[in-house]
Every structure is written in structure tokens, then in C-alpha cells.
Design a protein around this motif. Structure first.
Motif, PDB file in Angstrom:
ATOM      1  N   ILE A  23      19.835  -7.939   3.798  1.00  9.62           N
ATOM      2  CA  ILE A  23      18.439  -8.138   4.194  1.00  9.62           C
ATOM      3  C   ILE A  23      17.585  -8.277   2.938  1.00  9.62           C
ATOM      4  CG2 ILE A  23      16.441  -7.104   5.370  1.00  9.62           C
ATOM      5  CD1 ILE A  23      18.472  -5.511   7.060  1.00  9.62           C
ATOM      6  N   GLU A  24      16.694  -9.245   2.928  1.00  7.54           N
ATOM      7  CA  GLU A  24      15.736  -9.382   1.845  1.00  7.54           C
ATOM      8  C   GLU A  24      14.473  -8.600   2.205  1.00  7.54           C
ATOM      9  OE1 GLU A  24      13.329 -12.815  -0.723  1.00  7.54           O
ATOM     10  OE2 GLU A  24      14.381 -13.348   1.127  1.00  7.54           O
ATOM     11  N   VAL A  25      14.113  -7.638   1.367  1.00  5.35           N
ATOM     12  CA  VAL A  25      12.925  -6.820   1.616  1.00  5.35           C
ATOM     13  C   VAL A  25      11.778  -7.336   0.765  1.00  5.35           C
ATOM     14  CG1 VAL A  25      11.923  -4.507   1.497  1.00  5.35           C
ATOM     15  CG2 VAL A  25      14.311  -4.803   2.204  1.00  5.35           C
ATOM     16  N   ILE A  26      10.706  -7.734   1.431  1.00  9.29           N
ATOM     17  CA  ILE A  26       9.542  -8.337   0.774  1.00  9.29           C
ATOM     18  C   ILE A  26       8.405  -7.315   0.737  1.00  9.29           C
ATOM     19  CG2 ILE A  26       7.847 -10.203   0.864  1.00  9.29           C
ATOM     20  CD1 ILE A  26      10.726 -11.128   0.345  1.00  9.29           C
ATOM     21  N   GLY A  27       7.754  -7.204  -0.415  1.00 11.84           N
ATOM     22  CA  GLY A  27       6.549  -6.391  -0.533  1.00 11.84           C
ATOM     23  C   GLY A  27       5.325  -7.288  -0.495  1.00 11.84           C
ATOM     24  N   SER A  28       4.450  -7.067   0.483  1.00 15.99           N
ATOM     25  CA  SER A  28       3.259  -7.900   0.661  1.00 15.99           C
ATOM     26  C   SER A  28       2.038  -7.182   0.086  1.00 15.99           C
ATOM     27  CB  SER A  28       3.054  -8.201   2.146  1.00 15.99           C
ATOM     28  OG  SER A  28       2.041  -9.160   2.337  1.00 15.99           O
TER      29      SER A  28
ATOM     30  N   LYS B  97       0.843  -1.206   0.000  1.00  9.65           N
ATOM     31  CA  LYS B  97       0.000   0.000   0.000  1.00  9.65           C
ATOM     32  C   LYS B  97       0.874   1.251   0.000  1.00  9.65           C
ATOM     33  CE  LYS B  97      -2.170   1.577   3.626  1.00  9.65           C
ATOM     34  NZ  LYS B  97      -1.737   3.013   3.624  1.00  9.65           N
ATOM     35  N   ASP B  98       1.950   1.213   0.770  1.00 10.09           N
ATOM     36  CA  ASP B  98       2.924   2.312   0.769  1.00 10.09           C
ATOM     37  C   ASP B  98       3.974   1.997  -0.305  1.00 10.09           C
ATOM     38  OD1 ASP B  98       2.166   3.915   3.370  1.00 10.09           O
ATOM     39  OD2 ASP B  98       2.081   1.799   3.891  1.00 10.09           O
ATOM     40  N   TYR B  99       3.561   2.112  -1.554  1.00 12.00           N
ATOM     41  CA  TYR B  99       4.369   1.591  -2.661  1.00 12.00           C
ATOM     42  C   TYR B  99       5.686   2.342  -2.810  1.00 12.00           C
ATOM     43  CZ  TYR B  99       4.938  -1.095  -6.957  1.00 12.00           C
ATOM     44  OH  TYR B  99       5.369  -1.993  -7.897  1.00 12.00           O
ATOM     45  N   GLN B 100       5.619   3.649  -2.767  1.00 10.76           N
ATOM     46  CA  GLN B 100       6.841   4.440  -2.900  1.00 10.76           C
ATOM     47  C   GLN B 100       7.786   4.155  -1.743  1.00 10.76           C
ATOM     48  OE1 GLN B 100       6.124   8.657  -3.192  1.00 10.76           O
ATOM     49  NE2 GLN B 100       8.178   9.104  -3.961  1.00 10.76           N
ATOM     50  N   GLN B 101       7.240   4.022  -0.537  1.00 10.79           N
ATOM     51  CA  GLN B 101       8.053   3.678   0.620  1.00 10.79           C
ATOM     52  C   GLN B 101       8.770   2.347   0.407  1.00 10.79           C
ATOM     53  OE1 GLN B 101       6.719   4.024   4.940  1.00 10.79           O
ATOM     54  NE2 GLN B 101       6.381   1.845   4.592  1.00 10.79           N
ATOM     55  N   LEU B 102       8.058   1.342  -0.093  1.00 12.79           N
ATOM     56  CA  LEU B 102       8.662   0.034  -0.353  1.00 12.79           C
ATOM     57  C   LEU B 102       9.843   0.163  -1.299  1.00 12.79           C
ATOM     58  CD1 LEU B 102       8.679  -3.106  -0.334  1.00 12.79           C
ATOM     59  CD2 LEU B 102       6.998  -2.995  -2.207  1.00 12.79           C
ATOM     60  N   ARG B 103       9.665   0.899  -2.390  1.00  9.31           N
ATOM     61  CA  ARG B 103      10.748   1.041  -3.363  1.00  9.31           C
ATOM     62  C   ARG B 103      11.918   1.834  -2.783  1.00  9.31           C
ATOM     63  NH1 ARG B 103       9.532  -3.311  -5.826  1.00  9.31           N
ATOM     64  NH2 ARG B 103       7.977  -3.171  -7.490  1.00  9.31           N
TER      65      ARG B 103
END
Length: 305
Positions: free
Chosen positions: A193-198, A174-180
């Protein structure tokens, strides 16, 4: 916290981190489930980060219910191993008279020719001076109207990564820009660290789950359904062959304006670079930020055609 994490990893166990600002809902709980699917142990952090709020934003009214959060976490079938709930990640114990007040602090970001903005943090007189910037990805969309936001997010997440030392961290799409932004920070600074987008979790009527939804009046909540409704319409149009992004934006804007929303932005951007595109010839995401009443809501829809 760090001592526990290192002890667990020394035993060969993997650690997952789910960073939150509390007031947990089903969206947060889905992130915890994702962490459980990928790691042996899960840490949930609950910390309302003052570094990502400007003095004019809603830090003081951001919803909080730590006791309720603990009850929700205890009721999960998947065990949460640690709840990390720091009091103040910007307090360096240089002043024993910490009165827990919000102040404007240094490293101001220039907003206009003669205007600067700073974040709001609870701090001692020493002050926090070091910030992490993801310079290009932070500039558009939410970065335009919230110029300190991503600097604050990247910095507090870097702090959490250094404290918890997870193998995996899970963030919501939902916080797409934050994820990227976080994924780029991890790449550029060589975090292991592996960052996963749920995926986004929605109520049955389509509204994206958000802690801020509690502030919506019933009539505002009903009008806010125009956000997800317009995004699904736009995705359907793209799947049927509409690849002109101007047309897709106008479809979303018309529906939200018709419901009385005050649009911050509607953008169709590349999923990786977050650069605006004119026609869909690679995976894109439509990102939206809108105010209904006093509540600012964000949502998005990935389109892979």
C-alpha cells in the motif's frame, strides 16, 4: 467490503482508502480529492475507534454526524464509491448479548512503576487481544500523554487495510506522528500500500481544521489561533537563518502560554525519525499539542531549509 474491493481490483482498477472518524470537514474532503487524483475508486471509512482512547479520554463526546457526513460526501464533485461504516471492528460475535458498553480491556501498557493503562473498546466477553506496535516512533510527543493511542491507531488501520485491501491510503499531515507511524508499519509489515500524507487544511484565520474544533468556545477558538501564528513565526525565523531549535521552541511556547494555552508539548524533530534535534541541518517539523479549555489541539509546521 473485501469482496467488492477484490472484484474491482480484478478488473484492473485501483482502490484508494481515506480512513476517518467522521464529523467530516474540508480537511477530510481534501484527502478524498487526493485519493481521486491517484486511484480509480475511493473508499471512505467512518469509524470512531475505541481502541485508541483510554477510559479517561473523550470517546463518549467525540463529535458524530453520520447523516451529515453522507450529505457532504454526496455533494462532492468527485464521487465516493463506498462509505465503509462498520458498527464495531472489535466484535467477534461470541456473545449474542452485546450491550455496546465501554470497558477496560487487556494488553495493558505500563505507564509508571505501579500504574497501567488500557484502551476503551466496545467488545463481547471474548475480548480483543492482538495489537500492532510501532515501538520507537510511538513513544514521543503524543505517545507520552496518550500511551495507548498509537497502538490503537496502528491496529485499527491494519484492520482497515486487511478489510479494504487498498492500493493507496491517504492521511492528513496534521496528525504528523500518526502518519509516520502508519508509514513505518506499512514498511515493516510489507503491506503493498502506498501511504500518502496530504497537506494541512486551515480555516482562513489559520486554525488547523479538526473535528474537535466544534467543542471550542468562541474565546477559546480566538486564543487557539496562537498555535498556528507561532508556528508560522517560527518557520519564518528559520527561513531567515535561525537554526537553533531551543530558540524556535521558546518562540512558540511564549506565544501559546501568553494566550492561556496549556501546553502538552512543543518539539522540533526530524521529519522521518521524529527524533528531537538541536539545530536545523535537515528537514524538521515543529509539532505542538495544546489544550484550550477542555479541547486538546495538535498542529505542526514542516521546515525545509
Amino acid at each position: 467490503m473485501r469482496k467488492w474491493s477484490r472484484a474491482m481490483r480484478s478488473q484492473g482498477k485501483t482502490v484508494g482508502l481515506v480512513p476517518t472518524m467522521g464529523y467530516l470537514h474540508e480537511g477530510h474532503l481534501s484527502l478524498i480529492k487526493e485519493s481521486h487524483n491517484r486511484t480509480n475508486l475511493t473508499v471512505v471509512s467512518i469509524y470512531v475507534n475505541p481502541g485508541q482512547f483510554s477510559p479517561s479520554e473523550d470517546l463518549s463526546t467525540y463529535p458524530s454526524d453520520f447523516h451529515g457526513d453522507l450529505l457532504k460526501l454526496k455533494s462532492l464533485p468527485q464521487r465516493v464509491d463506498v462509505v465503509f461504516h462498520p458498527y464495531n471492528l472489535y466484535d467477534y460475535n461470541n456473545n449474542n448479548n452485546n450491550n455496546n458498553k465501554s470497558v477496560v480491556i487487556g494488553n495493558a501498557i505500563r505507564k509508571g512503576e505501579n500504574e497501567t493503562v488500557s484502551s476503551c473498546v466496545e467488545e463481547t466477553e471474548a475480548g480483543h487481544e492482538t495489537w500492532v506496535r510501532v515501538e520507537r516512533l510511538e513513544k514521543g510527543m503524543c505517545g507520552k500523554s496518550r500511551p495507548v493511542f498509537f497502538r490503537g491507531v496502528a491496529t485499527v488501520v491494519a484492520k482497515l487495510f486487511n478489510i479494504v485491501e487498498p492500493d493507496v491510503a491517504v492521511f492528513g499531515k496534521k496528525d504528523y506522528q500518526q502518519l509516520r507511524v502508519i508509514q513505518r508499519m506499512v514498511r515493516d509489515l510489507d503491506f503493498s500500500i502506498e501511504v500518502i500524507g496530504s497537506e494541512i487544511m486551515r480555516d482562513s484565520d489559520g486554525l488547523a481544521l479538526s473535528s474537535r474544533n466544534v467543542h471550542l468556545k468562541p474565546e477559546e477558538r480566538e486564543k487557539a489561533l496562537s498555535i498556528s501564528r507561532s508556528l508560522f513565526w517560527a518557520k519564518s525565523a528559520a527561513q531567515k537563518g535561525q537554526i537553533n531549535c531551543k530558540e524556535l521552541r521558546e518562540l512558540v511556547i511564549k506565544e501559546i502560554n501568553g494566550a492561556g494555552g496549556r501546553i502538552d508539548y512543543v518539539e522540533v524533530v526530524n521529519q522521518e525519525s521524529l527524533e528531537a534535534v538541536d539545530k536545523i541541518n535537515s528537514p524538521v517539523v515543529i509539532c505542538v499539542a495544546v489544550r484550550f479549555g477542555t479541547v486538546r489541539l495538535i498542529d505542526n509546521m514542516e521546515i525545509n531549509v
